[in-house]
Design an enzyme around this catalytic site. Sequence first.
Site, PDB file in Angstrom:
ATOM      1  CG  PHE A 147      -0.260   0.097   2.533  1.00 33.47           C
ATOM      2  CD1 PHE A 147      -0.024   1.326   3.133  1.00 33.47           C
ATOM      3  CD2 PHE A 147       0.165  -1.050   3.197  1.00 33.47           C
ATOM      4  CE1 PHE A 147       0.620   1.423   4.361  1.00 33.47           C
ATOM      5  CE2 PHE A 147       0.803  -0.971   4.425  1.00 33.47           C
ATOM      6  CZ  PHE A 147       1.031   0.265   5.008  1.00 33.47           C
ATOM      7  CB  CYS A 148       1.801   3.849  -1.656  1.00 40.02           C
ATOM      8  SG  CYS A 148       0.890   3.710  -3.211  1.00 40.02           S
ATOM      9  CB  THR A 149      -0.020   8.417  -0.288  1.00 44.38           C
ATOM     10  OG1 THR A 149       1.130   8.425   0.553  1.00 44.38           O
ATOM     11  CG2 THR A 149      -0.961   9.549   0.127  1.00 44.38           C
ATOM     12  N   GLY A 189      -1.814   5.118  -4.301  1.00 46.54           N
ATOM     13  CA  GLY A 189      -1.800   3.956  -5.170  1.00 46.54           C
ATOM     14  C   GLY A 189      -0.716   3.925  -6.216  1.00 46.54           C
ATOM     15  CB  ILE A 220      -3.440   5.380   2.806  1.00 52.04           C
ATOM     16  CG1 ILE A 220      -2.300   4.370   2.873  1.00 52.04           C
ATOM     17  CG2 ILE A 220      -3.918   5.730   4.216  1.00 52.04           C
ATOM     18  CD1 ILE A 220      -0.980   4.979   3.319  1.00 52.04           C
TER      19      ILE A 220
END
EC number: 1.14.-.-
Length: 305
Positions: free
Chosen positions: A178-180, A182, A207
């Site tokens: 996951f990241c901020t 995508g 996220i």
Amino acid sequence: MSNLPFTVAALYCFAPLPQYESLREPLAKLCCSNGIKGTLLLAAEGINGTVAGTPQAIEKLVQHITAIPGLADPELKYSHATEMPFHRMKVRLKREIVTMGVDGIDPLKSVGTYIAPQDWNALIADENTVVVDTRNDYEYAIGTFEGALDPQTKTFREFPEWVEQNRDKLEGKKIAMFCTGGIRCEKATAFVKGLGFDDVFHLKGGILKYLEEVPREDSMWNGECFVFDERVAVGHGLAESDVELCRACRRPISPEDKLSQFFEEGVSCAGCYDERTPEDRARYAERQKQVKLAEMRGAHKHIGS
């Protein structure tokens, strides 16, 4: 519909843009004429950026972008702000729209399996899943998912090396990244799949989409989500948080961090105090004094930064 005056749009789209240089001027003119601020990155592989403006202005920009061949369906997330979270508008031409620095990575050819926010909890709660936060250390420090590994990277360029050095932690597991928003996971999952891992997943919309759609009472997210604008961080429902930036090192700092003996506004925090010389801190202190004087005169608070 939010009553806040500014709409913030985070968007990206991987698509072949062989003439991407020609897109720059029309985008810049549209943004400037409509009071939109933020950053848009253009490259041969697509577009990425976060911008803010009135709802009407952002709608006009999105219509312009989605009319460009190949960009009809960008990954797009909206949030809202009480104040304009950017100081200026930049449209930049880049080699990559998110910099990993590994040749041959193409999310259009190979990418992990997208997992909707509503299905994410079940995946990361699985004991056979290893959860990997692809963001940098300062982002991880203020919030992450339960049980997520921290690669302790300073930049995304360091992520491939971390994967290579930690293959044993990933072997035989479902890999959930996951990241901020995508975009980093598009390249991260493509890279990991290229190493031969098959069960590779990533959180669709990142996220931000999870915090927007998953109720706090059902959430497996702990803390705040760092964002790259003057809001600094957001929480559940994408509400603005009380996290601020140390103006000396750009690390996020909480109200508790400001109680440290090493914190001085605009000069240092506990994270950077030992990284700076007394001369550095004296220079920052003078800059901070000028910023305060400018604020008293009603000038922009970013003067001197």
